[in-house]
Motif scaffolding. Structure first.
Motif, PDB file in Angstrom:
ATOM      1  N   TYR A   1      -2.650   8.899  -2.833  1.00 12.50           N
ATOM      2  CA  TYR A   1      -2.255   9.887  -1.827  1.00 12.50           C
ATOM      3  C   TYR A   1      -1.930   9.267  -0.474  1.00 12.50           C
ATOM      4  CZ  TYR A   1      -4.141  13.095  -5.280  1.00 12.50           C
ATOM      5  OH  TYR A   1      -4.390  13.777  -6.436  1.00 12.50           O
ATOM      6  N   GLN A   2      -2.512   8.130  -0.159  1.00 10.61           N
ATOM      7  CA  GLN A   2      -2.339   7.537   1.149  1.00 10.61           C
ATOM      8  C   GLN A   2      -1.053   6.714   1.270  1.00 10.61           C
ATOM      9  OE1 GLN A   2      -4.343   6.677  -1.222  1.00 10.61           O
ATOM     10  NE2 GLN A   2      -4.428   4.469  -1.393  1.00 10.61           N
ATOM     11  N   LEU A   3      -0.308   6.540   0.164  1.00  7.32           N
ATOM     12  CA  LEU A   3       0.900   5.723   0.190  1.00  7.32           C
ATOM     13  C   LEU A   3       2.163   6.571   0.061  1.00  7.32           C
ATOM     14  CD1 LEU A   3      -0.192   2.744  -2.067  1.00  7.32           C
ATOM     15  CD2 LEU A   3       0.169   2.726   0.395  1.00  7.32           C
ATOM     16  N   PRO A   4       3.190   6.225   0.830  1.00  5.62           N
ATOM     17  CA  PRO A   4       4.457   6.961   0.764  1.00  5.62           C
ATOM     18  C   PRO A   4       5.390   6.362  -0.286  1.00  5.62           C
ATOM     19  CG  PRO A   4       4.526   5.408   2.568  1.00  5.62           C
ATOM     20  CD  PRO A   4       3.168   5.268   1.934  1.00  5.62           C
ATOM     21  N   TYR A   5       5.286   6.836  -1.522  1.00  6.13           N
ATOM     22  CA  TYR A   5       6.187   6.329  -2.550  1.00  6.13           C
ATOM     23  C   TYR A   5       6.930   7.506  -3.175  1.00  6.13           C
ATOM     24  CZ  TYR A   5       2.397   7.541  -5.798  1.00  6.13           C
ATOM     25  OH  TYR A   5       1.427   8.206  -6.501  1.00  6.13           O
TER      26      TYR A   5
END
Length: 153
Positions: free
Chosen positions: A99-103
């Motif tokens: 959830y903490q990564l923008p992919y």
């Protein structure tokens, strides 16, 4: 495998070669051609392990960094902050939601077995969620679409 985005997530069933691929890359990184592994890539391929990962990552520039799901730091906020804005590309082998990564959903791949010959198995990476064109055609037939953005609060 062709990487189009700076963060790629690889998912897949057990025994599809995810961890084996990472092990082979680690062997190549440590032993080079003596490992028996051949890597063809425009950028250096590196592996990141839990031992002192922050120090390792600080020395990696313009590389493709592979990280296995066995490393607890993958889902940490510190890891997300460290890789955002980095010059590296990242291939994260995990079944967890990050959830903490923008992919992008387009950057989520799945390893699947394509061919088995004698004792050799050949795998290939496919889009995990299918294509956006396929998703759009499915949405056209829907009366309602429910979405959720976990970062919106």
């Amino acid at each position: 495998m062709e990487l189009e985005r700076n963060i790629t997530v690889i998912r897949g069933d057990s025994a599809t070669g995810k961890t084996t691929m990472l092990g082979m890359l680690r062997d190549y990184e440590e032993l080079g051609a003596q490992s028996g592994v051949a890597v063809q890539c425009d950028k250096p391929c590196r592996t990141l392990t839990s031992r002192d990962w922050e120090s390792q990552l600080s020395r990696m520039k313009d590389s493709i960094v592979f990280v296995d799901e066995g490393n607890a730091f993958v889902s940490s906020r510190a890891f997300a902050q460290a890789i955002c804005g980095s010059s590296n590309y990242y291939v994260l082998i995990t079944r967890e939601s990050l959830y903490q990564l923008p992919y992008s959903i387009e950057a989520v791949l799945e390893l699947r077995t394509t061919t088995r010959r004698e004792k050799c198995t050949y795998n290939k990476a496919y889009p995990y969620y299918g294509t956006l064109e396929h998703a759009a055609s499915e949405m056209d037939r829907s009366d309602r679409i429910l979405t959720e953005d976990s970062n919106s609060g």
